[in-house]
Design an enzyme around this catalytic site. Structure first.
Site, mmCIF file in Angstrom:
data_model
loop_
_atom_site.group_PDB
_atom_site.id
_atom_site.type_symbol
_atom_site.label_atom_id
_atom_site.label_comp_id
_atom_site.label_asym_id
_atom_site.label_seq_id
_atom_site.Cartn_x
_atom_site.Cartn_y
_atom_site.Cartn_z
ATOM 1 C CG ASP A 1 142.327 4.006 73.475
ATOM 2 O OD1 ASP A 1 143.524 3.676 73.543
ATOM 3 O OD2 ASP A 1 141.465 3.647 74.296
ATOM 4 C CB THR B 1 137.406 17.053 71.061
ATOM 5 O OG1 THR B 1 138.333 16.359 70.221
ATOM 6 C CG2 THR B 1 138.131 18.077 71.905
HETATM 7 P P1 ADP Z 1 137.923 10.916 73.564
HETATM 8 O O1 ADP Z 1 137.347 9.598 74.036
HETATM 9 O O2 ADP Z 1 138.973 11.462 74.521
HETATM 10 O O3 ADP Z 1 136.879 11.903 73.194
HETATM 11 P P2 ADP Z 1 138.433 10.250 70.721
HETATM 12 O O4 ADP Z 1 139.501 9.333 70.223
HETATM 13 O O5 ADP Z 1 137.018 9.833 70.539
HETATM 14 O O6 ADP Z 1 138.804 10.526 72.267
HETATM 15 O O7 ADP Z 1 138.625 11.667 70.038
HETATM 16 C C1 ADP Z 1 139.646 12.570 70.357
HETATM 17 C C2 ADP Z 1 140.124 13.259 69.081
HETATM 18 O O8 ADP Z 1 141.027 12.384 68.393
HETATM 19 C C3 ADP Z 1 139.028 13.594 68.070
HETATM 20 O O9 ADP Z 1 139.270 14.905 67.573
HETATM 21 C C4 ADP Z 1 139.242 12.554 66.972
HETATM 22 O O10 ADP Z 1 138.820 13.034 65.705
HETATM 23 C C5 ADP Z 1 140.738 12.426 67.016
HETATM 24 N N1 ADP Z 1 141.344 11.256 66.363
HETATM 25 C C6 ADP Z 1 140.762 10.080 66.005
HETATM 26 N N2 ADP Z 1 141.676 9.282 65.413
HETATM 27 C C7 ADP Z 1 142.858 9.964 65.396
HETATM 28 C C8 ADP Z 1 144.178 9.691 64.917
HETATM 29 N N3 ADP Z 1 144.496 8.531 64.319
HETATM 30 N N4 ADP Z 1 145.135 10.651 65.079
HETATM 31 C C9 ADP Z 1 144.853 11.820 65.677
HETATM 32 N N5 ADP Z 1 143.635 12.139 66.156
HETATM 33 C C10 ADP Z 1 142.643 11.225 66.017
#
Ligand code: ADP
Length: 169
Positions: free
Chosen positions: A34, A120
């Site tokens: 996000d 995740t």
């Molecule tokens: P949530 O709050 O839904 O758990 P997170 O952002 O904490 O969302 O994590 C969801 C997934 O996105 C994790 O596997 C994390 O490693 C991954 N993630 C973090 N940054 C990026 C990015 N720039 N592009 C793709 N995936 C990402």
């Protein structure tokens, strides 16, 4: 029939017309993917999100991609479930995130959509179970989207998604 690919990388650099954000219900931005999407899209993304908030878990809404690089034109914000042990409807809510995001993608006329591994990270969903739900839901949802890319940021998630795709139900 949609083609599904598993890749490793940063979702903000994907060669697709639409990316999905693992948002929180305020739609104003947060940590993890996000935060990365909001940094790349610029401050107008939070303004557009706030106007559509709150978004309940399992739902999805769309905004423009603002300053994200082409070909990305749309961001679909979906709110994953927070993992509470698995008995609070988490699996249905996570499946709903993928299904509703594809429905919104169809409304946008999207052809190619990249998803992160929703829930995740900060939300604590077990990544093996989440990978299976991601693959099975994308493959079982009727859509006009031609290409779905499941984007893993880290190697374990990349391997789990690949395994889920090879052994899909
Ligand atoms: P949530 O709050 O839904 O758990 P997170 O952002 O904490 O969302 O994590 C969801 C997934 O996105 C994790 O596997 C994390 O490693 C991954 N993630 C973090 N940054 C990026 C990015 N720039 N592009 C793709 N995936 C990402």
């Amino acid at each position: 029939m949609v083609s599904v690919e598993v890749v490793r990388g940063d979702i903000t650099a994907e060669d697709v017309d639409t990316i999905v954000n693992a948002a929180n219900s305020s739609l104003r931005g947060g940590g993890g993917v996000d935060g990365a999407i909001h940094r790349a899209a610029g401050p107008r993304l939070a303004e557009a999100g706030a106007a559509l908030a709150p978004c309940p878990p399992g739902e999805a809404v769309a905004t423009p991609a603002f300053d994200l690089d082409p070909p990305i034109r749309h961001v679909i914000h979906t709110v994953g479930p927070v993992w509470k042990g698995g008995t609070r409807g988490e699996a249905d809510l996570l499946a709903s995130c993928y299904r509703r995001s594809l429905e919104v993608a169809d409304e946008l006329g999207a052809r190619s959509v990249a998803f992160p591994a929703i829930s995740t990270g900060i939300y604590g969903y077990p990544p093996d179970q989440a990978a299976r739900i991601a693959v099975d839901t994308v493959l079982s949802t009727p859509t006009r989207v031609e290409r779905v890319r499941l984007v893993a940021f880290d190697r374990p998630t990349f391997e789990l998604l690949g395994e889920a795709l090879r052994t899909r139900s």
